[in-house]
Design a protein around this motif. Structure first.
Motif, mmCIF file in Angstrom:
data_model
loop_
_atom_site.group_PDB
_atom_site.id
_atom_site.type_symbol
_atom_site.label_atom_id
_atom_site.label_comp_id
_atom_site.label_asym_id
_atom_site.label_seq_id
_atom_site.Cartn_x
_atom_site.Cartn_y
_atom_site.Cartn_z
ATOM 1 N N LYS A 15 -67.889 -47.041 -38.216
ATOM 2 C CA LYS A 15 -68.896 -47.455 -37.227
ATOM 3 C C LYS A 15 -68.325 -47.505 -35.807
ATOM 4 C CE LYS A 15 -71.028 -51.126 -39.300
ATOM 5 N NZ LYS A 15 -71.945 -52.109 -39.745
ATOM 6 N N ARG A 16 -67.011 -47.681 -35.708
ATOM 7 C CA ARG A 16 -66.391 -47.744 -34.377
ATOM 8 C C ARG A 16 -66.462 -46.396 -33.654
ATOM 9 N NH1 ARG A 16 -61.419 -50.719 -37.135
ATOM 10 N NH2 ARG A 16 -62.401 -52.738 -37.497
ATOM 11 N N GLU A 60 -65.769 -49.241 -30.189
ATOM 12 C CA GLU A 60 -64.942 -50.445 -30.301
ATOM 13 C C GLU A 60 -63.509 -50.085 -30.676
ATOM 14 O OE1 GLU A 60 -64.787 -54.584 -32.950
ATOM 15 O OE2 GLU A 60 -66.172 -52.963 -33.480
ATOM 16 N N ASN A 98 -66.895 -50.021 -41.893
ATOM 17 C CA ASN A 98 -66.672 -50.724 -40.630
ATOM 18 C C ASN A 98 -65.797 -49.921 -39.675
ATOM 19 O OD1 ASN A 98 -68.215 -52.914 -41.407
ATOM 20 N ND2 ASN A 98 -66.485 -54.056 -42.253
ATOM 21 N N LYS A 134 -66.371 -51.267 -48.010
ATOM 22 C CA LYS A 134 -66.954 -51.859 -46.807
ATOM 23 C C LYS A 134 -66.035 -51.651 -45.596
ATOM 24 C CE LYS A 134 -69.322 -56.046 -45.254
ATOM 25 N NZ LYS A 134 -69.664 -57.447 -45.600
ATOM 26 N N THR A 135 -64.717 -51.761 -45.824
ATOM 27 C CA THR A 135 -63.774 -51.585 -44.708
ATOM 28 C C THR A 135 -63.870 -50.173 -44.133
ATOM 29 O OG1 THR A 135 -62.043 -51.059 -46.334
ATOM 30 C CG2 THR A 135 -62.126 -53.312 -45.495
ATOM 31 N N CYS A 195 -73.539 -46.518 -43.140
ATOM 32 C CA CYS A 195 -73.443 -46.669 -41.687
ATOM 33 C C CYS A 195 -74.843 -46.826 -41.099
ATOM 34 C CB CYS A 195 -72.744 -45.454 -41.078
ATOM 35 S SG CYS A 195 -72.784 -45.434 -39.259
ATOM 36 N N THR A 218 -69.674 -47.056 -31.870
ATOM 37 C CA THR A 218 -69.697 -48.160 -30.900
ATOM 38 C C THR A 218 -68.612 -48.035 -29.836
ATOM 39 O OG1 THR A 218 -68.199 -49.501 -32.252
ATOM 40 C CG2 THR A 218 -70.569 -49.700 -32.703
#
Length: 320
Positions: A306-307, A312, A303, A299-300, A289, A310
């Motif tokens: 990371k939200r 997101e 990702n 990787k998923t 991260c 963010t």
């Protein structure tokens, strides 16, 4: 002073300064071959050609390279070989500035300028500029595969294909990269790899001009424009734009799981899934991260995590 040529050929009126030259020449008209090999009964028009032929039986190689001591049975072969040491290229092309070490190579090269294709396939009349290319092509008609692997007896129609195949047995990788320490089994693979260092992308899409380092990648990309899906599943007729996607899909029908974990004997249908699984055993977490340095196996997972940072929310539904 003009050289006298008193000896005249009665067939074509060509003249010669030496009678022996006339005698040899006349045999090109008469087909006479008075010199017979004592080993195999082959006949020859000249004694010197017979002497050279006899060496194929005796194994005699009287001509030796002064650079590497390699012996040759024919002097002309030695002369050509010496040029691999000296770099001499005495045969220049009259159409461009290229030079060649052998006259026969120059003749073949000149056809790239003239477009001449003197060798024709006897099956389909397709013309070729080189005899060897025509001979290889003919095997697509005859099915002939004269080159046999000494390790597994697989056969090939082209010698170069056999040489590449043998390296899958020996592990030989004779082509080193000049930019890093990687080695490769094929020169073409090395050329493609070098582009990862140089950034060269010589293949451009004809629809959107996007450049690619490999021709196959450009061809696959073009299908996003054309919608072409040439690979068809034999079980359900589903189509795919990439052959590797078809291969993976077929395993959903056959149940094949060809990738085995070396730690626990579990099997997987895809190599990428096996790689991810192996990290359970090794503890490897290669995805980090960028906000908090937490690491992840997939990787998923990185990702999704990371939200948290963010804010997101990619899967948001709006109710009316």
């Amino acid at each position: 002073m003009e050289v006298q040529r008193p000896f005249l050929c009665k067939y074509c009126e060509k003249t010669f300064s030496v009678k022996s030259s006339l005698i040899k020449h006349i045999r090109t008209h008469t087909g006479e071959r008075p010199f017979t090999c004592g080993y195999c009964e082959k006949t020859f028009s000249e004694k010197s050609i017979l002497r050279t032929h006899i060496r194929t039986h005796t194994g005699e190689k009287p001509f030796t390279c002064g650079y590497c001591s390699k012996p040759f049975s024919v002097k002309s072969s030695l002369i050509r070989h010496i040029r691999t040491h000296t770099g001499e290229r005495p045969f220049p092309c009259g159409h461009c500035e290229k030079t060649f070490s052998e006259k026969s190579i120059l003749r073949t090269h000149i056809r790239t300028h003239t477009g001449e294709k003197p060798f024709t396939c006897g099956y389909c009349s397709k013309p070729f500029s080189r005899k060897i290319n025509m001979e290889v092509h003919k095997r697509t008609h005859t099915g002939e595969k004269p080159f046999v692997c000494e390790y597994c007896e697989k056969t090939f129609s082209v010698k170069s294909s056999l040489i590449r195949h043998i390296r899958t047995h020996t592990g030989e990788r004779p082509f080193p990269c000049g930019h890093c320490e990687k080695t490769f089994s094929e020169k073409s693979i090395l050329r493609t790899h070098i582009r990862t260092h140089t950034g060269e992308k010589p293949f451009a899409c004809g629809y959107c001009s996007k450049p690619f380092s490999r021709k196959i990648n450009m061809e696959v990309h073009k299908r996003t424009h054309t919608g072409e899906k040439p690979f068809v599943c034999e079980y359900c007729e589903k189509t795919f734009s990439v052959k590797s996607s078809l291969i993976r899909h077929i395993r959903t029908h056959t149940g094949e799981r060809p990738f085995t974990c070396g730690h626990c004997e579990k099997t997987f249908s895809e190599k990428s899934i096996l790689r991810t699984h192996i990290r359970i055993h090794t503890g490897e977490k290669p995805f980090t991260c960028g906000y908090c340095s937490k690491t992840f196996r997939q990787k998923t997972q990185a990702n999704v995590h990371k939200r948290i940072h963010t804010g997101e929310k990619p899967h948001t539904w709006q109710w009316e």
